[in-house]
Scaffold this active site. Structure first.
Site, PDB file in Angstrom:
ATOM      1  N   SER A 123     -39.976  15.497  41.171  1.00  0.00           N
ATOM      2  CA  SER A 123     -40.680  15.923  42.388  1.00  0.00           C
ATOM      3  C   SER A 123     -40.063  15.286  43.619  1.00  0.00           C
ATOM      4  CB  SER A 123     -42.142  15.474  42.346  1.00  0.00           C
ATOM      5  OG  SER A 123     -42.819  16.065  41.301  1.00  0.00           O
ATOM      6  N   HIS A 144     -38.467  22.878  39.425  1.00  0.00           N
ATOM      7  CA  HIS A 144     -39.683  22.119  39.763  1.00  0.00           C
ATOM      8  C   HIS A 144     -40.939  22.956  39.532  1.00  0.00           C
ATOM      9  CE1 HIS A 144     -42.360  19.965  42.874  1.00  0.00           C
ATOM     10  NE2 HIS A 144     -42.297  19.224  41.799  1.00  0.00           N
ATOM     11  N   GLU A 156     -40.013  25.992  41.952  1.00  0.00           N
ATOM     12  CA  GLU A 156     -38.921  25.820  42.908  1.00  0.00           C
ATOM     13  C   GLU A 156     -37.624  25.581  42.133  1.00  0.00           C
ATOM     14  OE1 GLU A 156     -41.296  23.800  46.679  1.00  0.00           O
ATOM     15  OE2 GLU A 156     -40.563  22.458  45.135  1.00  0.00           O
ATOM     16  N   ASN A 194     -43.912  20.279  48.840  1.00  0.00           N
ATOM     17  CA  ASN A 194     -44.332  18.900  49.102  1.00  0.00           C
ATOM     18  C   ASN A 194     -43.882  18.389  50.468  1.00  0.00           C
ATOM     19  OD1 ASN A 194     -45.853  18.506  46.821  1.00  0.00           O
ATOM     20  ND2 ASN A 194     -44.127  17.766  45.597  1.00  0.00           N
TER      21      ASN A 194
HETATM   22  N1  LIG Z   1     -47.750  15.505  37.494  1.00  0.00           N
HETATM   23  C1  LIG Z   1     -47.406  16.391  38.411  1.00  0.00           C
HETATM   24  O1  LIG Z   1     -48.259  16.943  39.122  1.00  0.00           O
HETATM   25  C2  LIG Z   1     -45.959  16.779  38.569  1.00  0.00           C
HETATM   26  C3  LIG Z   1     -45.658  18.017  39.166  1.00  0.00           C
HETATM   27  C4  LIG Z   1     -44.316  18.401  39.260  1.00  0.00           C
HETATM   28  C5  LIG Z   1     -43.323  17.546  38.809  1.00  0.00           C
HETATM   29  N2  LIG Z   1     -43.653  16.338  38.253  1.00  0.00           N
HETATM   30  C6  LIG Z   1     -42.540  15.494  37.755  1.00  0.00           C
HETATM   31  O2  LIG Z   1     -42.454  15.684  36.351  1.00  0.00           O
HETATM   32  C7  LIG Z   1     -42.022  14.471  35.705  1.00  0.00           C
HETATM   33  C8  LIG Z   1     -43.044  14.056  34.695  1.00  0.00           C
HETATM   34  O3  LIG Z   1     -44.291  13.876  35.303  1.00  0.00           O
HETATM   35  P1  LIG Z   1     -45.640  13.765  34.462  1.00  0.00           P
HETATM   36  O4  LIG Z   1     -46.754  13.835  35.434  1.00  0.00           O
HETATM   37  O5  LIG Z   1     -45.618  14.696  33.310  1.00  0.00           O
HETATM   38  O6  LIG Z   1     -45.511  12.263  33.920  1.00  0.00           O
HETATM   39  P2  LIG Z   1     -46.244  11.577  32.679  1.00  0.00           P
HETATM   40  O7  LIG Z   1     -46.325  10.134  33.005  1.00  0.00           O
HETATM   41  O8  LIG Z   1     -47.496  12.322  32.330  1.00  0.00           O
HETATM   42  O9  LIG Z   1     -45.199  11.796  31.466  1.00  0.00           O
HETATM   43  C9  LIG Z   1     -43.955  11.183  31.390  1.00  0.00           C
HETATM   44  C10 LIG Z   1     -43.556  11.101  29.918  1.00  0.00           C
HETATM   45  O10 LIG Z   1     -42.209  10.647  29.841  1.00  0.00           O
HETATM   46  C11 LIG Z   1     -42.109   9.798  28.706  1.00  0.00           C
HETATM   47  N3  LIG Z   1     -40.913   8.979  28.877  1.00  0.00           N
HETATM   48  C12 LIG Z   1     -40.705   7.972  29.752  1.00  0.00           C
HETATM   49  N4  LIG Z   1     -39.453   7.522  29.646  1.00  0.00           N
HETATM   50  C13 LIG Z   1     -38.838   8.273  28.711  1.00  0.00           C
HETATM   51  C14 LIG Z   1     -37.534   8.304  28.176  1.00  0.00           C
HETATM   52  N5  LIG Z   1     -36.584   7.480  28.603  1.00  0.00           N
HETATM   53  N6  LIG Z   1     -37.246   9.213  27.217  1.00  0.00           N
HETATM   54  C15 LIG Z   1     -38.188  10.077  26.794  1.00  0.00           C
HETATM   55  N7  LIG Z   1     -39.460  10.097  27.252  1.00  0.00           N
HETATM   56  C16 LIG Z   1     -39.768   9.203  28.201  1.00  0.00           C
HETATM   57  C17 LIG Z   1     -43.408   9.042  28.696  1.00  0.00           C
HETATM   58  O11 LIG Z   1     -43.678   8.528  27.387  1.00  0.00           O
HETATM   59  C18 LIG Z   1     -44.391  10.127  29.108  1.00  0.00           C
HETATM   60  O12 LIG Z   1     -44.910  10.812  27.986  1.00  0.00           O
HETATM   61  C19 LIG Z   1     -41.783  13.483  36.832  1.00  0.00           C
HETATM   62  O13 LIG Z   1     -40.451  13.539  37.218  1.00  0.00           O
HETATM   63  C20 LIG Z   1     -42.695  14.015  37.949  1.00  0.00           C
HETATM   64  O14 LIG Z   1     -42.241  13.623  39.225  1.00  0.00           O
HETATM   65  C21 LIG Z   1     -44.933  15.947  38.106  1.00  0.00           C
END
Ligand SMILES: NC(=O)c1ccc[n+]([C@@H]2O[C@H](COP(=O)([O-])OP(=O)(O)OC[C@H]3O[C@@H](n4cnc5c(N)ncnc54)[C@H](O)[C@@H]3O)[C@@H](O)[C@H]2O)c1
Length: 390
Positions: A123, A144, A156, A194
């Site tokens: 993000s 995204h 996106e 964003n």
């Molecule tokens: N939550 C949102 O609203 C949202 C929206 C769009 C994009 N994003 C992006 O998506 C990504 C994930 O966000 P999220 O909210 O799902 O996070 P989250 O914390 O729910 O999940 C992240 C996952 O990654 C795993 N992880 C961490 N390090 C790792 C590694 N080295 N190898 C494999 N797995 C690993 C963790 O165990 C966890 O299950 C981020 O980059 C975030 O910026 C989030």
């Protein structure tokens, strides 16, 4: 580059909120999916969340049981990253850490075929910085999704400075075929949604801080203007910790441009762990029995509050266009489909009259003397030439 179609096996790295949702979406679109996470518990949690969502879809009659079973069967759970070898597309959705993402991609790049497309769901990090960990940065693109990925229509697509055109075209084509609406964004902080949405929150908080009105009144005013949720109820819903973090990152990434300055009010809420709905209190108190506070339904106040926020949103949309972040149409689509705005901001500007929006921004700029309110040059040029966006 490999063509992406329904036969392409897809790897999802990270089984958190986003990864689980993207895995469900890809499997529902017919792909075989490898869902990898370094935390086995997280994989099990993701699987049961997907199972639950599919069961709900069956109950609602959206899919039948056989389809739900086949979707679930298409998702292979993996604790070892080696399982991604055969995949033609890898979508990374692990924690938002540049180092973690770079380390993972440099490993994955050695496992998959040279024509596998790599994508990140980041993000806030730049695509250029993540791709720099790859031997071939040309094959990495930003895809995204919005949360929840299976439900939100907007995606996106963000090519980095070195991304090959056929890579972003293939990614966009595939996500379109999944039934999503894609927009193309330049690799700049906050991409489209964003970035442009920041004043919805910040200008509302600013008015709260100045005592223009209280949160329920500002929320009411923005709903009256057509927004589905007011800014304070929305921040409480998203989580003030999450919303504040996005603002902070966008501000830092724009070299501390005052237009994106975070607010102390929200920072204090986060420090006090008043995150919103999930913690029971944010701008509002969600404890049982606490009545919802009443807004002051004054129509003049409604107009003053909402047009100030709207002028700031339009200024940001105009800036995104001016700086080539996205096309006019994609800016409109992003805000209506990504955050459910009732109208595209550029159409809204036309409706209000560019010269009127500019006059409001100029008045704010003059009154406050703050760079935060500086009107975008595009609005000035258009007002001078009597132009409209559409
Ligand atoms: N939550 C949102 O609203 C949202 C929206 C769009 C994009 N994003 C992006 O998506 C990504 C994930 O966000 P999220 O909210 O799902 O996070 P989250 O914390 O729910 O999940 C992240 C996952 O990654 C795993 N992880 C961490 N390090 C790792 C590694 N080295 N190898 C494999 N797995 C690993 C963790 O165990 C966890 O299950 C981020 O980059 C975030 O910026 C989030």
């Amino acid at each position: 580059m490999r063509k992406l179609d329904i036969t392409t096996p897809i790897a999802i790295l990270g089984a958190g909120a986003m990864g689980g949702g993207i895995a469900q979406l890809a499997a529902s679109s017919g792909h075989s999916v490898v869902l990898f996470d370094s935390n086995p518990e997280q994989i099990m949690r993701a699987q049961s969340a997907i199972d639950k969502t599919l069961k709900r879809q069956v109950e609602k009659g959206q899919i039948d049981e056989a389809k739900a079973r086949s979707i679930l069967k298409r998702i292979i759970l993996a604790e070892d990253v080696d399982a991604v070898r055969e995949c033609g597309l890898v979508i990374e959705a692990i924690i938002e850490s540049l180092k973690a993402k770079q380390d993972l991609f440099s490993r994955v790049e050695n496992l998959v075929s040279t024509d596998t497309i790599l994508a990140t769901n980041t993000s806030s990090l730049s695509i250029a910085s993540i791709a720099s960990a790859c031997r071939n940065p040309g094959r990495l693109v930003g895809i995204h999704f919005f949360n929840p990925a299976p439900v939100m229509p907007l995606v996106e697509i963000i090519p980095g400075i070195l991304t090959d055109a056929d890579v972003s075209d293939a990614a966009r084509g595939l996500i379109d075929r999944w039934g999503k609406t894609t927009v193309l964004a330049k690799d700049t902080p906050g991409f489209i949604v964003n970035r442009i949405a920041r004043p919805f929150y910040s200008e509302s908080i600013r008015q709260l801080e100045e005592g223009v009105a209280d949160a329920p009144t500002i929320d009411w005013a923005m709903r009256e203007r057509g927004f589905r949720m007011g800014p304070f109820e929305l921040m409480d819903f998203i989580g003030n910790d999450v919303n504040y973090k996005v603002t902070e990152i966008v501000f830092e990434s724009f070299f501390y441009d005052p237009r994106f300055k975070p607010s102390l009010t929200q920072k204090r809420l986060v420090e006090a762990r008043l995150f919103g709905r999930k913690s029971g209190r944010g701008y509002y108190d969600y404890s049982a029995g606490v009545p919802a506070p009443e807004p002051n339904k004054d129509s003049k106040l409604c107009e003053a509050i909402s047009s100030r926020v709207l002028a700031m949103l339009i200024n940001e949309a105009a800036d995104a266009l001016f700086m080539g972040v996205a096309s006019k149409i994609d800016i409109e689509t992003a805000m209506t489909k990504g955050v459910n705005y009732p109208k595209g901001l550029l159409h809204w500007a036309d409706e209000l009259g560019i010269e009127n929006v500019l006059a409001q921004l100029e008045a704010l700029h003059q009154e406050y003397g703050e760079d935060r309110y500086r009107p975008n040059p595009l609005l000035r040029r258009m007002a001078k030439a009597g132009q409209s966006f559409f």
